[in-house]
Design a protein around this motif. Sequence first.
Motif, PDB file in Angstrom:
ATOM      1  N   SER A  10       0.865  -1.027  -0.031  1.00 15.05           N
ATOM      2  CA  SER A  10       0.032  -0.134  -0.031  1.00 15.05           C
ATOM      3  C   SER A  10       0.927   1.178   0.098  1.00 15.05           C
ATOM      4  O   SER A  10       0.564   2.487  -0.390  1.00 15.05           O
ATOM      5  CB  SER A  10      -0.888  -0.022   1.289  1.00 15.05           C
ATOM      6  N   LEU A  11       2.078   1.109   0.499  1.00 14.69           N
ATOM      7  CA  LEU A  11       3.076   2.371   0.596  1.00 14.69           C
ATOM      8  C   LEU A  11       3.712   2.332  -0.660  1.00 14.69           C
ATOM      9  O   LEU A  11       3.837   3.561  -1.499  1.00 14.69           O
ATOM     10  CB  LEU A  11       3.984   2.340   1.587  1.00 14.69           C
ATOM     11  N   THR A  12       4.245   1.263  -1.329  1.00 11.96           N
ATOM     12  CA  THR A  12       5.284   1.286  -2.501  1.00 11.96           C
ATOM     13  C   THR A  12       4.515   1.390  -3.669  1.00 11.96           C
ATOM     14  O   THR A  12       4.854   2.053  -4.681  1.00 11.96           O
ATOM     15  CB  THR A  12       6.053   0.060  -2.734  1.00 11.96           C
ATOM     16  N   ILE A  13       3.169   0.893  -3.770  1.00  9.80           N
ATOM     17  CA  ILE A  13       2.503   0.714  -5.166  1.00  9.80           C
ATOM     18  C   ILE A  13       2.190   2.100  -5.694  1.00  9.80           C
ATOM     19  O   ILE A  13       2.444   2.649  -6.810  1.00  9.80           O
ATOM     20  CB  ILE A  13       1.279  -0.213  -5.337  1.00  9.80           C
ATOM     21  N   PRO A  14       1.713   2.913  -4.849  1.00 11.05           N
ATOM     22  CA  PRO A  14       0.938   4.327  -5.221  1.00 11.05           C
ATOM     23  C   PRO A  14       2.651   5.027  -5.461  1.00 11.05           C
ATOM     24  O   PRO A  14       2.568   5.969  -6.251  1.00 11.05           O
ATOM     25  CB  PRO A  14       0.392   5.050  -4.005  1.00 11.05           C
ATOM     26  N   LEU A  15       3.772   4.904  -4.721  1.00 17.50           N
ATOM     27  CA  LEU A  15       4.947   5.501  -4.818  1.00 17.50           C
ATOM     28  C   LEU A  15       5.365   5.367  -6.105  1.00 17.50           C
ATOM     29  O   LEU A  15       5.883   6.304  -6.811  1.00 17.50           O
ATOM     30  CB  LEU A  15       5.792   5.361  -3.847  1.00 17.50           C
ATOM     31  N   CYS A  88      -3.027  18.241  11.040  1.00 14.71           N
ATOM     32  CA  CYS A  88      -1.945  18.528  10.227  1.00 14.71           C
ATOM     33  C   CYS A  88      -1.152  17.173   9.911  1.00 14.71           C
ATOM     34  O   CYS A  88      -0.501  16.993   9.173  1.00 14.71           O
ATOM     35  CB  CYS A  88      -1.085  19.571  11.082  1.00 14.71           C
ATOM     36  N   VAL A  89      -1.086  16.438  11.295  1.00 13.41           N
ATOM     37  CA  VAL A  89      -0.242  15.132  11.035  1.00 13.41           C
ATOM     38  C   VAL A  89      -1.055  14.332   9.967  1.00 13.41           C
ATOM     39  O   VAL A  89      -0.301  13.565   9.226  1.00 13.41           O
ATOM     40  CB  VAL A  89      -0.256  14.665  12.505  1.00 13.41           C
ATOM     41  N   SER A  90      -2.397  14.226   9.935  1.00 16.03           N
ATOM     42  CA  SER A  90      -3.079  13.486   9.051  1.00 16.03           C
ATOM     43  C   SER A  90      -2.781  13.740   7.775  1.00 16.03           C
ATOM     44  O   SER A  90      -2.631  12.749   6.744  1.00 16.03           O
ATOM     45  CB  SER A  90      -4.343  13.475   9.329  1.00 16.03           C
ATOM     46  N   TYR A  91      -2.480  14.860   7.230  1.00 14.87           N
ATOM     47  CA  TYR A  91      -2.157  15.360   6.087  1.00 14.87           C
ATOM     48  C   TYR A  91      -0.806  14.843   5.672  1.00 14.87           C
ATOM     49  O   TYR A  91      -0.581  14.538   4.462  1.00 14.87           O
ATOM     50  CB  TYR A  91      -2.090  17.005   5.926  1.00 14.87           C
ATOM     51  N   THR A  96       2.365   9.451   2.401  1.00 13.15           N
ATOM     52  CA  THR A  96       2.844   8.222   2.352  1.00 13.15           C
ATOM     53  C   THR A  96       1.899   6.960   1.897  1.00 13.15           C
ATOM     54  O   THR A  96       1.997   6.390   0.703  1.00 13.15           O
ATOM     55  CB  THR A  96       3.234   7.659   3.731  1.00 13.15           C
ATOM     56  N   ILE A  97       0.822   6.792   2.638  1.00  8.57           N
ATOM     57  CA  ILE A  97      -0.175   5.743   2.182  1.00  8.57           C
ATOM     58  C   ILE A  97      -1.547   6.499   2.110  1.00  8.57           C
ATOM     59  O   ILE A  97      -2.145   7.190   2.875  1.00  8.57           O
ATOM     60  CB  ILE A  97      -0.618   4.563   3.044  1.00  8.57           C
ATOM     61  N   PRO A  98      -2.163   6.842   0.897  1.00  5.00           N
ATOM     62  CA  PRO A  98      -3.513   7.429   0.443  1.00  5.00           C
ATOM     63  C   PRO A  98      -4.346   7.015   1.476  1.00  5.00           C
ATOM     64  O   PRO A  98      -4.447   5.863   1.686  1.00  5.00           O
ATOM     65  CB  PRO A  98      -3.438   7.060  -1.019  1.00  5.00           C
ATOM     66  N   ARG A  99      -5.008   8.239   2.114  1.00  2.33           N
ATOM     67  CA  ARG A  99      -6.085   8.010   2.821  1.00  2.33           C
ATOM     68  C   ARG A  99      -5.768   7.260   4.298  1.00  2.33           C
ATOM     69  O   ARG A  99      -6.756   6.970   5.112  1.00  2.33           O
ATOM     70  CB  ARG A  99      -7.402   7.049   2.184  1.00  2.33           C
ATOM     71  N   THR A 263      -1.811   8.806  -6.139  1.00  2.00           N
ATOM     72  CA  THR A 263      -0.371   8.456  -5.907  1.00  2.00           C
ATOM     73  C   THR A 263      -0.299   9.069  -4.489  1.00  2.00           C
ATOM     74  O   THR A 263      -1.312   9.739  -3.953  1.00  2.00           O
ATOM     75  CB  THR A 263       0.478   9.123  -6.795  1.00  2.00           C
ATOM     76  N   ASN A 264       0.759   9.078  -3.761  1.00  2.00           N
ATOM     77  CA  ASN A 264       1.009   9.491  -2.732  1.00  2.00           C
ATOM     78  C   ASN A 264       1.020  11.123  -2.643  1.00  2.00           C
ATOM     79  O   ASN A 264       2.061  11.866  -3.062  1.00  2.00           O
ATOM     80  CB  ASN A 264       2.430   9.105  -2.089  1.00  2.00           C
ATOM     81  N   GLY A 265      -0.124  11.615  -2.316  1.00  6.08           N
ATOM     82  CA  GLY A 265      -0.321  13.123  -2.073  1.00  6.08           C
ATOM     83  C   GLY A 265      -0.227  13.804  -3.693  1.00  6.08           C
ATOM     84  O   GLY A 265       0.040  14.936  -3.576  1.00  6.08           O
ATOM     85  N   GLY A 266      -0.709  12.856  -4.541  1.00  6.19           N
ATOM     86  CA  GLY A 266      -0.686  13.407  -6.069  1.00  6.19           C
ATOM     87  C   GLY A 266       0.834  13.265  -6.708  1.00  6.19           C
ATOM     88  O   GLY A 266       0.970  14.127  -7.730  1.00  6.19           O
ATOM     89  N   LEU A 267       1.824  12.723  -6.199  1.00  6.45           N
ATOM     90  CA  LEU A 267       3.236  12.803  -6.593  1.00  6.45           C
ATOM     91  C   LEU A 267       2.964  12.381  -8.009  1.00  6.45           C
ATOM     92  O   LEU A 267       2.490  11.221  -8.528  1.00  6.45           O
ATOM     93  CB  LEU A 267       4.015  11.871  -5.937  1.00  6.45           C
ATOM     94  N   GLY A 268       3.504  13.553  -8.916  1.00  6.13           N
ATOM     95  CA  GLY A 268       3.373  12.997 -10.314  1.00  6.13           C
ATOM     96  C   GLY A 268       2.221  12.929 -11.126  1.00  6.13           C
ATOM     97  O   GLY A 268       1.899  13.749 -12.212  1.00  6.13           O
ATOM     98  N   ALA A 269       1.221  12.558 -10.650  1.00  5.30           N
ATOM     99  CA  ALA A 269      -0.266  12.563 -11.019  1.00  5.30           C
ATOM    100  C   ALA A 269      -0.861  13.943 -11.123  1.00  5.30           C
ATOM    101  O   ALA A 269      -1.527  14.314 -12.067  1.00  5.30           O
ATOM    102  CB  ALA A 269      -1.092  11.780 -10.425  1.00  5.30           C
ATOM    103  N   TYR A 270      -0.538  14.795 -10.123  1.00  7.16           N
ATOM    104  CA  TYR A 270      -1.108  16.066  -9.937  1.00  7.16           C
ATOM    105  C   TYR A 270      -0.531  17.154 -10.895  1.00  7.16           C
ATOM    106  O   TYR A 270      -1.473  17.593 -11.820  1.00  7.16           O
ATOM    107  CB  TYR A 270      -0.790  16.612  -8.629  1.00  7.16           C
ATOM    108  N   PRO A 271       0.793  17.177 -11.407  1.00  7.68           N
ATOM    109  CA  PRO A 271       1.212  18.172 -12.458  1.00  7.68           C
ATOM    110  C   PRO A 271       0.768  17.582 -13.724  1.00  7.68           C
ATOM    111  O   PRO A 271       0.455  18.340 -14.900  1.00  7.68           O
ATOM    112  CB  PRO A 271       2.671  17.935 -12.234  1.00  7.68           C
TER     113      PRO A 271
END
Length: 320
Positions: A10-15, A88-91, A96-99, A263-271
């Motif tokens: 769950s951590l590595t696949i989105p990354l 803030c910590v939850s954000y 790392t792991i979405p949701r 992805t993790n916080g929109g890494l790559g996908a957002y831009p």
Amino acid sequence: MKASLRKFLSLTIPLLIGIGIIYYQFTTLTADEIEKIKISFLKADYLFVFLSLFIALFGYWSRAYRWQFALRHLGYQTKFHNTLMSVCVSYLVNLTIPRSGEITRAALIKKYENVPFDKGFGTIVAERIVDMLIFLLFVTVGFISQFDRLYQFLLDENIQFETIIWFTIIGFVLFVLFVLVWIYAEWKIILKVKQKLSGLIEGMQSIVKMKNKWSYIFHSFFIWFSYLLMFYVTIYALPETENMSFDVVLMGFIFGTLAIGFTNGGLGAYPLAIALIFSLFGISDDVGTAFGWLVWTSQTLLTIFLGLLSYLFLPLLNKK
């Protein structure tokens, strides 16, 4: 062992998906376009970037303040600094792991305010339902305002609009059937699940029954208004985007928000999402990519800073 493997995946696949998207995006750009992206970052007016970050702080504050209404309805008087820092910590954890941040937030409020995990998590699930409804309102307005352009795009890509409509209808019918079964069915398995999730359900129902429901709804809209505004003011950071119309900004905001969950916080996908949707409105890939990375990088750095700061101060401010 299975739990550890599941957590690892769950951590590595989105990354890995995020890294793959970044690789794809930059390998499809020419050397000249990449150079233009670098120049855009160098000549950006960071006054507007910092203004967007300042606006983002209101979103954090409002989300924490809204949460207190639901917790208070359940009988828990929580300290504001604990709810704010838990948010803030939850954000940060969501990077790392979405949701996974929602689980962390419920765990933190249990630890520092003694709110039962299932009830705290129930209020968070209720928040997400409200947030989803408001976001759907944004999507509806955006798609109605840009229907002709989006319809033409689907035709160009050989995607049948009728197919999307049918999938939407089927999904809605299945959702309605699930809700009806959940509410009215007397099956043993349904009753058993309801009993197990009683605390969660109580937390979710807190919105409907709470005394300050209108204040809760106001803050829900204010949170999304702050999200949209912090995205909007960033267009003035680049000369190529400062004259962008609001309807284009709204579509960029919608697709950027959707990309965050991939992805993790929109890494790559957002831009990538920003560049793709901006390209429909005649904005070059290098400008759309630069703008997407500018927004994503600044907001992510703010998330990391506030999350780490909150993680440090939570135990310090709750010493007995």
